[in-house]
Design an enzyme around this catalytic site. Structure first.
Site, PDB file in Angstrom:
ATOM      1  N   HIS A 314       0.461  -1.108   0.385  1.00  0.00           N
ATOM      2  CA  HIS A 314      -0.225  -0.309  -0.003  1.00  0.00           C
ATOM      3  C   HIS A 314       1.078   0.883   0.004  1.00  0.00           C
ATOM      4  CE1 HIS A 314      -2.858   2.381   0.890  1.00  0.00           C
ATOM      5  NE2 HIS A 314      -3.608   1.934   0.837  1.00  0.00           N
ATOM      6  N   ASP A 372      -8.082  -5.965   0.170  1.00  0.00           N
ATOM      7  CA  ASP A 372      -8.753  -6.292  -0.644  1.00  0.00           C
ATOM      8  C   ASP A 372      -8.045  -7.659  -0.573  1.00  0.00           C
ATOM      9  OD1 ASP A 372      -9.798  -4.393  -1.761  1.00  0.00           O
ATOM     10  OD2 ASP A 372      -7.833  -3.678  -2.755  1.00  0.00           O
TER      11      ASP A 372
HETATM   12  N1  CMC Z   1       3.984  -7.490  -4.622  1.00  0.00           N
HETATM   13  C1  CMC Z   1       5.338  -7.461  -4.676  1.00  0.00           C
HETATM   14  N2  CMC Z   1       6.090  -6.911  -4.699  1.00  0.00           N
HETATM   15  C2  CMC Z   1       5.591  -5.352  -4.630  1.00  0.00           C
HETATM   16  C3  CMC Z   1       3.834  -5.410  -3.950  1.00  0.00           C
HETATM   17  C4  CMC Z   1       3.187  -6.573  -4.180  1.00  0.00           C
HETATM   18  N3  CMC Z   1       1.768  -6.392  -4.408  1.00  0.00           N
HETATM   19  N4  CMC Z   1       3.657  -4.181  -3.530  1.00  0.00           N
HETATM   20  C5  CMC Z   1       4.810  -2.916  -4.060  1.00  0.00           C
HETATM   21  N5  CMC Z   1       5.474  -3.991  -4.145  1.00  0.00           N
HETATM   22  C6  CMC Z   1       7.559  -3.781  -3.736  1.00  0.00           C
HETATM   23  C7  CMC Z   1       7.400  -3.235  -5.456  1.00  0.00           C
HETATM   24  O1  CMC Z   1       8.336  -3.487  -6.735  1.00  0.00           O
HETATM   25  C8  CMC Z   1       9.044  -2.161  -5.018  1.00  0.00           C
HETATM   26  O2  CMC Z   1      10.027  -2.251  -4.676  1.00  0.00           O
HETATM   27  P1  CMC Z   1      11.814  -2.275  -4.727  1.00  0.00           P
HETATM   28  O3  CMC Z   1      11.780  -1.374  -3.647  1.00  0.00           O
HETATM   29  O4  CMC Z   1      12.684  -2.938  -4.952  1.00  0.00           O
HETATM   30  O5  CMC Z   1      11.614  -1.677  -6.295  1.00  0.00           O
HETATM   31  C9  CMC Z   1       8.692  -1.846  -3.574  1.00  0.00           C
HETATM   32  O6  CMC Z   1       7.290  -2.669  -2.953  1.00  0.00           O
HETATM   33  C10 CMC Z   1       7.519  -0.606  -3.430  1.00  0.00           C
HETATM   34  O7  CMC Z   1       6.753  -0.200  -3.898  1.00  0.00           O
HETATM   35  P2  CMC Z   1       5.652   0.176  -4.761  1.00  0.00           P
HETATM   36  O8  CMC Z   1       5.478   0.728  -6.206  1.00  0.00           O
HETATM   37  O9  CMC Z   1       7.010   1.770  -4.846  1.00  0.00           O
HETATM   38  O10 CMC Z   1       4.935   1.220  -3.827  1.00  0.00           O
HETATM   39  P3  CMC Z   1       3.408   2.352  -4.129  1.00  0.00           P
HETATM   40  O11 CMC Z   1       3.455   3.295  -3.119  1.00  0.00           O
HETATM   41  O12 CMC Z   1       4.131   3.051  -5.357  1.00  0.00           O
HETATM   42  O13 CMC Z   1       2.445   0.698  -4.489  1.00  0.00           O
HETATM   43  C11 CMC Z   1       0.681  -0.696  -4.615  1.00  0.00           C
HETATM   44  C12 CMC Z   1       1.731   0.844  -4.219  1.00  0.00           C
HETATM   45  C13 CMC Z   1      -0.997  -0.130  -3.976  1.00  0.00           C
HETATM   46  C14 CMC Z   1      -0.176   0.454  -6.001  1.00  0.00           C
HETATM   47  C15 CMC Z   1       1.191  -1.560  -5.187  1.00  0.00           C
HETATM   48  O14 CMC Z   1       2.000  -2.161  -3.021  1.00  0.00           O
HETATM   49  C16 CMC Z   1       0.624  -2.683  -5.557  1.00  0.00           C
HETATM   50  O15 CMC Z   1       0.874  -2.808  -7.260  1.00  0.00           O
HETATM   51  N6  CMC Z   1      -0.166  -3.516  -4.482  1.00  0.00           N
HETATM   52  C17 CMC Z   1      -0.550  -4.906  -5.564  1.00  0.00           C
HETATM   53  C18 CMC Z   1      -1.933  -3.815  -6.077  1.00  0.00           C
HETATM   54  C19 CMC Z   1      -2.822  -3.855  -4.460  1.00  0.00           C
HETATM   55  O16 CMC Z   1      -2.820  -4.834  -3.729  1.00  0.00           O
HETATM   56  N7  CMC Z   1      -4.055  -2.683  -4.376  1.00  0.00           N
HETATM   57  C20 CMC Z   1      -4.233  -2.367  -3.915  1.00  0.00           C
HETATM   58  C21 CMC Z   1      -4.280  -1.226  -2.732  1.00  0.00           C
HETATM   59  S1  CMC Z   1      -5.430  -1.423  -0.995  1.00  0.00           S
HETATM   60  C22 CMC Z   1      -7.010  -0.595  -1.459  1.00  0.00           C
HETATM   61  C23 CMC Z   1      -6.928   0.453  -2.511  1.00  0.00           C
HETATM   62  O17 CMC Z   1      -6.616   1.429  -1.727  1.00  0.00           O
HETATM   63  O18 CMC Z   1      -7.308   0.733  -3.977  1.00  0.00           O
END
Ligand code: CMC
Length: 437
Positions: A314, A372
Protein backbone atom coordinates in the site's frame (compact mmCIF):
# COMPACT_ATOMS: atom_id res chain seq x y z
CA UNK A 1 -7.83 23.63 10.79
CA UNK A 2 -4.39 24.60 9.49
CA UNK A 3 -2.42 26.19 12.35
CA UNK A 4 0.63 28.26 11.34
CA UNK A 5 3.85 27.00 12.94
CA UNK A 6 6.61 29.18 14.46
CA UNK A 7 9.09 27.15 12.44
CA UNK A 8 9.83 28.25 8.86
CA UNK A 9 11.44 26.17 6.12
CA UNK A 10 14.25 27.95 4.28
CA UNK A 11 14.85 27.09 0.67
CA UNK A 12 18.29 28.03 -0.58
CA UNK A 13 19.99 27.54 -3.95
CA UNK A 14 23.60 26.66 -4.69
CA UNK A 15 23.79 29.20 -7.55
CA UNK A 16 23.66 32.16 -5.21
CA UNK A 17 20.00 33.14 -5.93
CA UNK A 18 18.13 34.57 -2.97
CA UNK A 19 16.85 32.03 -0.46
CA UNK A 20 13.19 31.97 0.52
CA UNK A 21 11.37 31.33 3.79
CA UNK A 22 8.38 29.07 3.43
CA UNK A 23 5.62 28.95 6.06
CA UNK A 24 4.83 25.66 7.81
CA UNK A 25 1.37 24.56 8.93
CA UNK A 26 0.43 22.03 11.57
CA UNK A 27 -2.54 19.71 11.31
CA UNK A 28 -4.31 18.14 14.27
CA UNK A 29 -2.20 14.99 13.85
CA UNK A 30 0.22 13.84 11.19
CA UNK A 31 3.15 15.51 9.42
CA UNK A 32 3.40 19.31 9.08
CA UNK A 33 3.17 20.76 5.59
CA UNK A 34 5.41 23.32 3.90
CA UNK A 35 3.29 25.93 2.13
CA UNK A 36 4.74 26.40 -1.36
CA UNK A 37 1.84 28.34 -2.84
CA UNK A 38 3.99 31.46 -3.40
CA UNK A 39 7.04 29.51 -4.57
CA UNK A 40 6.55 30.10 -8.30
CA UNK A 41 5.69 33.76 -7.90
CA UNK A 42 8.82 34.37 -5.82
CA UNK A 43 11.37 32.03 -7.44
CA UNK A 44 10.01 31.20 -10.90
CA UNK A 45 10.38 27.50 -10.01
CA UNK A 46 7.93 24.65 -9.58
CA UNK A 47 8.23 21.63 -7.30
CA UNK A 48 8.38 18.16 -8.88
CA UNK A 49 6.46 15.29 -7.26
CA UNK A 50 4.84 12.88 -9.72
CA UNK A 51 2.57 10.44 -7.88
CA UNK A 52 2.22 12.97 -5.01
CA UNK A 53 4.74 11.11 -2.84
CA UNK A 54 5.33 14.15 -0.61
CA UNK A 55 2.55 16.53 -1.60
CA UNK A 56 -0.60 17.35 0.37
CA UNK A 57 -3.15 18.39 -2.25
CA UNK A 58 -5.67 19.83 0.23
CA UNK A 59 -6.48 20.16 3.91
CA UNK A 60 -9.27 17.93 5.15
CA UNK A 61 -11.17 17.12 8.34
CA UNK A 62 -12.61 13.79 7.20
CA UNK A 63 -10.20 10.84 7.33
CA UNK A 64 -6.77 10.35 8.87
CA UNK A 65 -4.38 7.47 8.18
CA UNK A 66 -1.19 6.75 10.09
CA UNK A 67 0.45 4.33 7.69
CA UNK A 68 3.33 3.41 10.01
CA UNK A 69 1.03 2.55 12.91
CA UNK A 70 -1.63 0.99 10.67
CA UNK A 71 -4.29 3.36 11.98
CA UNK A 72 -7.41 4.61 10.19
CA UNK A 73 -9.71 7.24 11.71
CA UNK A 74 -12.97 8.58 10.25
CA UNK A 75 -13.55 12.02 11.81
CA UNK A 76 -11.31 10.88 14.69
CA UNK A 77 -13.06 7.56 15.39
CA UNK A 78 -10.93 4.40 14.92
CA UNK A 79 -12.17 2.10 12.19
CA UNK A 80 -12.10 -0.84 14.66
CA UNK A 81 -14.71 0.88 16.86
CA UNK A 82 -16.90 1.99 13.98
CA UNK A 83 -16.89 -1.49 12.44
CA UNK A 84 -18.17 -3.01 15.67
CA UNK A 85 -20.50 -0.32 17.06
CA UNK A 86 -22.03 1.39 14.03
CA UNK A 87 -23.68 0.51 10.75
CA UNK A 88 -22.84 1.84 7.31
CA UNK A 89 -25.47 4.58 7.31
CA UNK A 90 -24.22 5.86 10.70
CA UNK A 91 -20.77 5.95 9.08
CA UNK A 92 -22.18 7.88 6.10
CA UNK A 93 -23.68 10.44 8.49
CA UNK A 94 -20.33 10.72 10.25
CA UNK A 95 -18.38 11.25 7.03
CA UNK A 96 -20.85 13.71 5.55
CA UNK A 97 -21.74 15.82 8.58
CA UNK A 98 -18.76 15.42 10.93
CA UNK A 99 -20.25 13.30 13.72
CA UNK A 100 -22.22 10.17 14.47
CA UNK A 101 -25.99 10.71 14.49
CA UNK A 102 -27.95 10.83 17.74
CA UNK A 103 -31.17 8.77 17.87
CA UNK A 104 -33.35 11.42 16.13
CA UNK A 105 -30.73 12.27 13.52
CA UNK A 106 -30.29 8.56 12.89
CA UNK A 107 -33.98 8.00 12.19
CA UNK A 108 -34.09 11.08 9.99
CA UNK A 109 -30.94 10.21 8.02
CA UNK A 110 -31.83 6.55 7.50
CA UNK A 111 -35.31 7.68 6.35
CA UNK A 112 -33.91 10.25 3.91
CA UNK A 113 -31.56 7.75 2.28
CA UNK A 114 -34.24 5.07 2.15
CA UNK A 115 -36.64 7.44 0.37
CA UNK A 116 -34.24 7.86 -2.52
CA UNK A 117 -33.38 4.24 -3.32
CA UNK A 118 -35.36 4.01 -6.57
CA UNK A 119 -33.82 5.28 -9.80
CA UNK A 120 -35.66 6.95 -12.65
CA UNK A 121 -37.34 4.23 -14.75
CA UNK A 122 -35.57 5.59 -17.85
CA UNK A 123 -32.30 4.24 -16.44
CA UNK A 124 -33.43 0.75 -17.48
CA UNK A 125 -33.50 1.81 -21.12
CA UNK A 126 -30.10 3.44 -20.81
CA UNK A 127 -28.74 0.21 -19.32
CA UNK A 128 -30.11 -1.81 -22.22
CA UNK A 129 -27.65 -0.11 -24.57
CA UNK A 130 -24.78 -2.07 -23.02
CA UNK A 131 -23.61 -5.46 -24.24
CA UNK A 132 -24.69 -8.20 -21.83
CA UNK A 133 -21.04 -9.16 -21.31
CA UNK A 134 -19.90 -5.61 -20.48
CA UNK A 135 -17.72 -5.30 -17.39
CA UNK A 136 -19.85 -4.08 -14.45
CA UNK A 137 -17.44 -1.18 -13.87
CA UNK A 138 -17.94 -0.05 -17.48
CA UNK A 139 -21.70 -0.15 -16.88
CA UNK A 140 -21.42 1.59 -13.52
CA UNK A 141 -19.23 4.39 -14.88
CA UNK A 142 -21.92 4.98 -17.52
CA UNK A 143 -24.89 4.72 -15.15
CA UNK A 144 -23.43 7.09 -12.54
CA UNK A 145 -22.50 9.56 -15.27
CA UNK A 146 -26.05 9.25 -16.61
CA UNK A 147 -27.50 10.31 -13.24
CA UNK A 148 -26.24 13.80 -14.11
CA UNK A 149 -28.90 13.90 -16.83
CA UNK A 150 -31.74 12.91 -14.49
CA UNK A 151 -31.52 15.13 -11.41
CA UNK A 152 -31.52 18.73 -12.57
CA UNK A 153 -32.74 20.00 -9.21
CA UNK A 154 -29.55 19.16 -7.31
CA UNK A 155 -26.71 20.28 -9.53
CA UNK A 156 -25.99 23.82 -8.32
CA UNK A 157 -22.80 22.95 -6.48
CA UNK A 158 -22.68 26.41 -4.90
CA UNK A 159 -25.93 25.68 -3.05
CA UNK A 160 -25.28 23.61 0.13
CA UNK A 161 -28.80 22.13 0.00
CA UNK A 162 -28.22 20.91 -3.55
CA UNK A 163 -24.91 19.40 -2.48
CA UNK A 164 -26.65 17.61 0.37
CA UNK A 165 -29.45 16.16 -1.72
CA UNK A 166 -26.97 15.03 -4.40
CA UNK A 167 -25.04 13.20 -1.63
CA UNK A 168 -28.18 11.48 -0.32
CA UNK A 169 -29.25 10.47 -3.82
CA UNK A 170 -25.87 9.01 -4.66
CA UNK A 171 -25.62 6.98 -1.44
CA UNK A 172 -29.21 5.76 -1.85
CA UNK A 173 -29.04 4.87 -5.53
CA UNK A 174 -25.64 3.19 -5.80
CA UNK A 175 -26.86 -0.21 -4.47
CA UNK A 176 -29.78 -0.07 -6.92
CA UNK A 177 -27.47 0.70 -9.84
CA UNK A 178 -24.90 -1.98 -8.91
CA UNK A 179 -27.66 -4.59 -8.55
CA UNK A 180 -29.20 -3.49 -11.88
CA UNK A 181 -25.80 -3.84 -13.59
CA UNK A 182 -25.54 -7.38 -12.18
CA UNK A 183 -29.10 -8.44 -13.07
CA UNK A 184 -28.60 -7.14 -16.58
CA UNK A 185 -25.47 -9.20 -17.16
CA UNK A 186 -27.19 -12.41 -15.95
CA UNK A 187 -30.45 -11.69 -17.76
CA UNK A 188 -32.66 -11.64 -14.67
CA UNK A 189 -35.43 -9.10 -13.97
CA UNK A 190 -34.43 -6.09 -11.88
CA UNK A 191 -35.65 -6.17 -8.29
CA UNK A 192 -36.98 -2.85 -7.03
CA UNK A 193 -35.68 -1.67 -3.64
CA UNK A 194 -37.64 -2.78 -0.58
CA UNK A 195 -37.38 0.02 1.92
CA UNK A 196 -38.20 -1.84 5.13
CA UNK A 197 -34.86 -3.66 4.81
CA UNK A 198 -31.49 -2.34 6.00
CA UNK A 199 -29.14 -0.72 3.49
CA UNK A 200 -27.10 -3.94 3.15
CA UNK A 201 -30.17 -6.21 3.34
CA UNK A 202 -31.90 -4.25 0.59
CA UNK A 203 -28.81 -4.56 -1.60
CA UNK A 204 -28.66 -8.33 -1.01
CA UNK A 205 -32.30 -8.68 -2.00
CA UNK A 206 -31.89 -6.58 -5.15
CA UNK A 207 -28.87 -8.75 -6.06
CA UNK A 208 -30.04 -12.25 -5.22
CA UNK A 209 -33.85 -12.31 -5.12
CA UNK A 210 -36.08 -13.05 -8.09
CA UNK A 211 -39.79 -12.19 -8.44
CA UNK A 212 -40.68 -15.91 -8.25
CA UNK A 213 -39.63 -16.57 -4.68
CA UNK A 214 -39.52 -14.95 -1.26
CA UNK A 215 -36.06 -13.87 -0.21
CA UNK A 216 -34.86 -14.00 3.39
CA UNK A 217 -31.84 -11.89 4.30
CA UNK A 218 -29.19 -13.90 6.20
CA UNK A 219 -28.16 -11.63 9.12
CA UNK A 220 -24.52 -12.88 9.20
CA UNK A 221 -24.06 -12.05 5.51
CA UNK A 222 -25.95 -8.76 5.95
CA UNK A 223 -23.57 -7.73 8.73
CA UNK A 224 -20.53 -8.84 6.69
CA UNK A 225 -21.63 -6.76 3.72
CA UNK A 226 -22.32 -3.79 5.97
CA UNK A 227 -18.79 -4.13 7.33
CA UNK A 228 -17.33 -4.24 3.82
CA UNK A 229 -19.18 -0.97 3.15
CA UNK A 230 -17.88 0.65 6.38
CA UNK A 231 -14.28 -0.39 5.73
CA UNK A 232 -14.32 0.99 2.19
CA UNK A 233 -16.27 4.18 2.91
CA UNK A 234 -13.35 6.60 2.79
CA UNK A 235 -9.57 6.56 2.65
CA UNK A 236 -8.44 10.20 2.45
CA UNK A 237 -6.70 11.45 -0.71
CA UNK A 238 -6.31 8.20 -2.69
CA UNK A 239 -6.32 8.15 -6.51
CA UNK A 240 -10.11 8.03 -7.03
CA UNK A 241 -10.86 10.61 -4.31
CA UNK A 242 -8.25 12.95 -5.75
CA UNK A 243 -9.82 12.35 -9.17
CA UNK A 244 -13.25 13.33 -7.82
CA UNK A 245 -11.79 16.46 -6.22
CA UNK A 246 -9.88 17.45 -9.36
CA UNK A 247 -12.86 16.76 -11.61
CA UNK A 248 -15.24 18.57 -9.25
CA UNK A 249 -12.88 21.55 -8.91
CA UNK A 250 -13.99 22.74 -12.35
CA UNK A 251 -17.50 23.15 -10.92
CA UNK A 252 -18.87 20.21 -12.88
CA UNK A 253 -22.08 18.31 -12.13
CA UNK A 254 -21.57 16.25 -8.92
CA UNK A 255 -22.81 13.01 -10.49
CA UNK A 256 -20.27 13.46 -13.31
CA UNK A 257 -17.48 14.00 -10.76
CA UNK A 258 -18.42 10.76 -8.97
CA UNK A 259 -18.46 8.91 -12.31
CA UNK A 260 -14.82 10.04 -12.74
CA UNK A 261 -14.08 8.48 -9.34
CA UNK A 262 -15.71 5.20 -10.41
CA UNK A 263 -13.55 5.15 -13.56
CA UNK A 264 -10.36 5.71 -11.56
CA UNK A 265 -11.25 3.09 -8.96
CA UNK A 266 -11.53 0.43 -11.66
CA UNK A 267 -7.74 0.11 -12.11
CA UNK A 268 -5.95 -2.96 -10.68
CA UNK A 269 -3.57 -0.82 -8.58
CA UNK A 270 -6.59 0.66 -6.78
CA UNK A 271 -10.10 -0.79 -6.36
CA UNK A 272 -9.61 -3.39 -9.08
CA UNK A 273 -7.09 -5.16 -6.80
CA UNK A 274 -9.79 -7.26 -5.11
CA UNK A 275 -10.83 -8.73 -8.47
CA UNK A 276 -7.16 -9.11 -9.48
CA UNK A 277 -6.42 -10.79 -6.14
CA UNK A 278 -9.12 -13.39 -6.57
CA UNK A 279 -8.07 -14.05 -10.16
CA UNK A 280 -4.50 -14.52 -8.90
CA UNK A 281 -5.67 -17.06 -6.29
CA UNK A 282 -7.61 -18.86 -9.03
CA UNK A 283 -4.51 -18.97 -11.25
CA UNK A 284 -2.33 -20.41 -8.45
CA UNK A 285 -5.07 -22.93 -7.76
CA UNK A 286 -4.97 -24.02 -11.41
CA UNK A 287 -1.14 -24.26 -11.24
CA UNK A 288 -1.51 -26.79 -8.39
CA UNK A 289 -2.63 -24.81 -5.32
CA UNK A 290 -0.76 -24.65 -2.02
CA UNK A 291 2.07 -26.83 -3.38
CA UNK A 292 2.86 -24.14 -5.96
CA UNK A 293 2.95 -21.18 -3.59
CA UNK A 294 6.77 -21.22 -3.38
CA UNK A 295 7.11 -21.17 -7.17
CA UNK A 296 4.61 -18.32 -7.42
CA UNK A 297 6.43 -16.32 -4.74
CA UNK A 298 9.69 -16.68 -6.69
CA UNK A 299 7.94 -15.11 -9.68
CA UNK A 300 6.67 -12.24 -7.50
CA UNK A 301 10.20 -11.57 -6.24
CA UNK A 302 11.65 -11.65 -9.75
CA UNK A 303 11.45 -8.02 -10.93
CA UNK A 304 11.53 -9.10 -14.58
CA UNK A 305 8.41 -11.27 -14.28
CA UNK A 306 6.01 -8.34 -13.82
CA UNK A 307 4.05 -10.49 -11.33
CA UNK A 308 2.84 -8.82 -8.13
CA UNK A 309 1.26 -10.32 -5.08
CA UNK A 310 -2.15 -8.69 -5.44
CA UNK A 311 -3.76 -7.63 -2.18
CA UNK A 312 -0.33 -6.85 -0.74
CA UNK A 313 1.37 -3.48 -0.34
CA UNK A 314 0.00 0.00 0.00
CA UNK A 315 1.25 3.50 -0.75
CA UNK A 316 0.43 4.70 2.76
CA UNK A 317 0.31 1.63 5.03
CA UNK A 318 3.76 0.39 5.91
CA UNK A 319 2.16 -1.90 8.50
CA UNK A 320 -0.81 -4.29 8.51
CA UNK A 321 -3.80 -2.48 6.94
CA UNK A 322 -6.28 -2.16 9.86
CA UNK A 323 -9.13 -2.87 7.43
CA UNK A 324 -7.47 -6.16 6.47
CA UNK A 325 -7.53 -7.29 10.12
CA UNK A 326 -11.27 -6.64 10.36
CA UNK A 327 -11.92 -8.23 7.00
CA UNK A 328 -9.93 -11.30 8.02
CA UNK A 329 -12.26 -11.66 11.04
CA UNK A 330 -15.34 -11.25 8.81
CA UNK A 331 -13.90 -13.80 6.42
CA UNK A 332 -13.79 -16.42 9.20
CA UNK A 333 -17.36 -15.58 10.28
CA UNK A 334 -18.82 -15.77 6.77
CA UNK A 335 -17.01 -18.96 5.79
CA UNK A 336 -18.11 -20.51 9.12
CA UNK A 337 -21.73 -19.47 8.56
CA UNK A 338 -21.73 -20.92 5.05
CA UNK A 339 -19.78 -24.06 5.99
CA UNK A 340 -16.89 -23.09 3.70
CA UNK A 341 -13.99 -23.25 6.22
CA UNK A 342 -12.20 -25.67 3.94
CA UNK A 343 -12.59 -23.50 0.88
CA UNK A 344 -9.38 -24.12 -1.12
CA UNK A 345 -8.94 -20.48 -2.15
CA UNK A 346 -9.20 -19.38 1.47
CA UNK A 347 -6.59 -21.95 2.50
CA UNK A 348 -4.38 -20.78 -0.32
CA UNK A 349 -4.77 -17.14 0.77
CA UNK A 350 -3.81 -18.07 4.34
CA UNK A 351 -0.70 -19.86 3.07
CA UNK A 352 0.32 -16.92 0.87
CA UNK A 353 -0.15 -14.52 3.76
CA UNK A 354 1.91 -16.70 6.11
CA UNK A 355 4.80 -16.99 3.67
CA UNK A 356 4.75 -13.32 2.68
CA UNK A 357 4.76 -12.11 6.29
CA UNK A 358 7.93 -14.12 6.95
CA UNK A 359 9.74 -13.55 3.66
CA UNK A 360 12.63 -11.03 3.60
CA UNK A 361 11.44 -9.50 0.30
CA UNK A 362 8.12 -8.47 1.84
CA UNK A 363 9.47 -7.71 5.32
CA UNK A 364 12.21 -5.40 3.98
CA UNK A 365 9.71 -3.48 1.83
CA UNK A 366 7.08 -3.37 4.60
CA UNK A 367 4.53 -5.08 2.37
CA UNK A 368 1.51 -6.29 4.35
CA UNK A 369 -1.91 -7.57 3.29
CA UNK A 370 -4.31 -4.78 2.39
CA UNK A 371 -8.11 -4.86 2.64
CA UNK A 372 -8.48 -6.39 -0.81
CA UNK A 373 -6.63 -9.52 0.18
CA UNK A 374 -9.63 -10.69 2.22
CA UNK A 375 -12.58 -8.75 0.82
CA UNK A 376 -12.57 -10.79 -2.40
CA UNK A 377 -12.78 -14.09 -0.52
CA UNK A 378 -15.69 -12.80 1.57
CA UNK A 379 -17.54 -11.47 -1.46
CA UNK A 380 -17.04 -14.65 -3.42
CA UNK A 381 -18.40 -16.69 -0.48
CA UNK A 382 -21.46 -14.42 -0.34
CA UNK A 383 -22.12 -15.20 -4.00
CA UNK A 384 -20.98 -11.95 -5.56
CA UNK A 385 -19.37 -12.64 -8.94
CA UNK A 386 -15.71 -11.64 -9.20
CA UNK A 387 -16.15 -8.92 -11.87
CA UNK A 388 -18.62 -7.16 -9.55
CA UNK A 389 -16.18 -6.78 -6.64
CA UNK A 390 -14.91 -3.36 -7.65
CA UNK A 391 -18.48 -2.14 -8.15
CA UNK A 392 -19.19 -3.03 -4.50
CA UNK A 393 -16.11 -1.02 -3.54
CA UNK A 394 -17.45 1.91 -5.62
CA UNK A 395 -20.84 1.63 -3.91
CA UNK A 396 -19.17 1.91 -0.50
CA UNK A 397 -16.66 4.61 -1.48
CA UNK A 398 -19.34 6.90 -2.94
CA UNK A 399 -19.98 8.48 0.46
CA UNK A 400 -16.27 9.26 0.86
CA UNK A 401 -16.08 10.77 -2.61
CA UNK A 402 -19.10 13.00 -2.13
CA UNK A 403 -18.08 14.02 1.42
CA UNK A 404 -14.63 15.03 0.11
CA UNK A 405 -16.12 16.81 -2.91
CA UNK A 406 -18.57 18.76 -0.74
CA UNK A 407 -15.81 19.62 1.73
CA UNK A 408 -13.71 21.04 -1.09
CA UNK A 409 -16.54 23.08 -2.59
CA UNK A 410 -17.55 24.41 0.84
CA UNK A 411 -13.99 25.66 1.44
CA UNK A 412 -13.80 29.39 0.60
CA UNK A 413 -10.16 28.94 -0.50
CA UNK A 414 -10.92 26.30 -3.11
CA UNK A 415 -9.57 26.79 -6.63
CA UNK A 416 -9.69 24.72 -9.79
CA UNK A 417 -6.94 22.06 -9.59
CA UNK A 418 -4.18 22.67 -12.11
CA UNK A 419 -0.86 20.83 -11.66
CA UNK A 420 2.29 22.12 -13.40
CA UNK A 421 4.88 20.11 -15.32
CA UNK A 422 8.55 19.85 -16.10
CA UNK A 423 8.66 20.02 -19.89
CA UNK A 424 11.33 17.77 -21.44
CA UNK A 425 10.11 17.58 -25.06
CA UNK A 426 11.34 19.40 -28.16
CA UNK A 427 11.96 23.12 -27.91
CA UNK A 428 10.30 25.54 -30.34
CA UNK A 429 10.81 24.50 -33.98
CA UNK A 430 9.31 25.33 -37.38
CA UNK A 431 6.99 22.98 -39.31
CA UNK A 432 8.98 21.65 -42.29
CA UNK A 433 7.24 21.25 -45.66
CA UNK A 434 5.85 17.73 -46.33
CA UNK A 435 8.66 16.96 -48.81
CA UNK A 436 11.28 17.60 -46.14
CA UNK A 437 9.74 15.41 -43.38
N1 CMC B 1 4.01 -7.55 -4.86
C1 CMC B 1 5.37 -7.54 -5.03
N2 CMC B 1 6.15 -6.45 -4.85
C2 CMC B 1 5.54 -5.32 -4.47
C3 CMC B 1 4.14 -5.26 -4.26
C4 CMC B 1 3.38 -6.43 -4.46
N3 CMC B 1 2.06 -6.42 -4.29
N4 CMC B 1 3.82 -3.99 -3.90
C5 CMC B 1 4.97 -3.30 -3.87
N5 CMC B 1 6.01 -4.11 -4.22
C6 CMC B 1 7.43 -3.73 -4.24
C7 CMC B 1 7.78 -2.85 -5.44
O1 CMC B 1 8.17 -3.62 -6.55
C8 CMC B 1 8.90 -2.02 -4.87
O2 CMC B 1 10.06 -2.80 -4.85
P1 CMC B 1 11.53 -2.12 -5.10
O3 CMC B 1 11.70 -1.14 -3.99
O4 CMC B 1 12.47 -3.26 -5.07
O5 CMC B 1 11.45 -1.47 -6.45
C9 CMC B 1 8.49 -1.79 -3.43
O6 CMC B 1 7.69 -2.92 -3.10
C10 CMC B 1 7.71 -0.50 -3.19
O7 CMC B 1 6.58 -0.52 -4.03
P2 CMC B 1 6.02 0.72 -4.86
O8 CMC B 1 5.52 0.22 -6.16
O9 CMC B 1 7.06 1.84 -4.87
O10 CMC B 1 4.84 1.17 -3.93
P3 CMC B 1 3.65 2.11 -4.36
O11 CMC B 1 3.32 2.88 -3.15
O12 CMC B 1 3.96 2.90 -5.59
O13 CMC B 1 2.50 1.07 -4.75
C11 CMC B 1 0.60 -0.33 -4.62
C12 CMC B 1 1.47 0.72 -3.91
C13 CMC B 1 -0.66 -0.58 -3.81
C14 CMC B 1 0.20 0.21 -6.03
C15 CMC B 1 1.44 -1.63 -4.77
O14 CMC B 1 1.82 -2.09 -3.50
C16 CMC B 1 0.68 -2.70 -5.53
O15 CMC B 1 0.65 -2.67 -6.77
N6 CMC B 1 0.03 -3.68 -4.82
C17 CMC B 1 -0.76 -4.70 -5.44
C18 CMC B 1 -2.10 -4.11 -5.84
C19 CMC B 1 -3.01 -3.91 -4.64
O16 CMC B 1 -3.20 -4.81 -3.83
N7 CMC B 1 -3.65 -2.73 -4.58
C20 CMC B 1 -4.66 -2.44 -3.56
C21 CMC B 1 -4.32 -1.29 -2.69
S1 CMC B 1 -5.45 -1.23 -1.28
C22 CMC B 1 -6.95 -0.79 -1.92
C23 CMC B 1 -7.00 0.62 -2.35
O17 CMC B 1 -6.77 1.52 -1.51
O18 CMC B 1 -7.30 0.87 -3.53
Amino acid sequence: MMTPSDVKATLSFSDGSASMDLPLYKGTIGPDVIDIRKLYAQTGKFTYDPGFLSTASCNSTITYIDGDKGELLYRGYPIEQLAVNCDFLDTCHLLLYGDLPNADQRTDFHGRVTNHTMVNEQMQFFLRGFRRDAHPMAILTGLVGALSAFYHDSTDINNPEHRDIAAIRLIAKMPTLVAMAYKYTVGQPYMYPQNDLSYAGNFMRMMFATPCEDYKVNPVIERALDRIFILHADHEQNASTSTVRLCGSSGTNPFAAIAAGVACLWGPSHGGANEACLNMLGDIQKMGGVAKVGEFMNQVKDKNSGVKLMGFGHRVYKNYDPRAKLMRETCHEVLGELGLQNDPLFKLAMELEKIALEDDYFVARKLYPNVDFYSGIVQRAIGIPVPLFTAIFALARTVGWIAQLNEMIGDPEYKIGRPRQLFVGAGRRDVPPLSAR
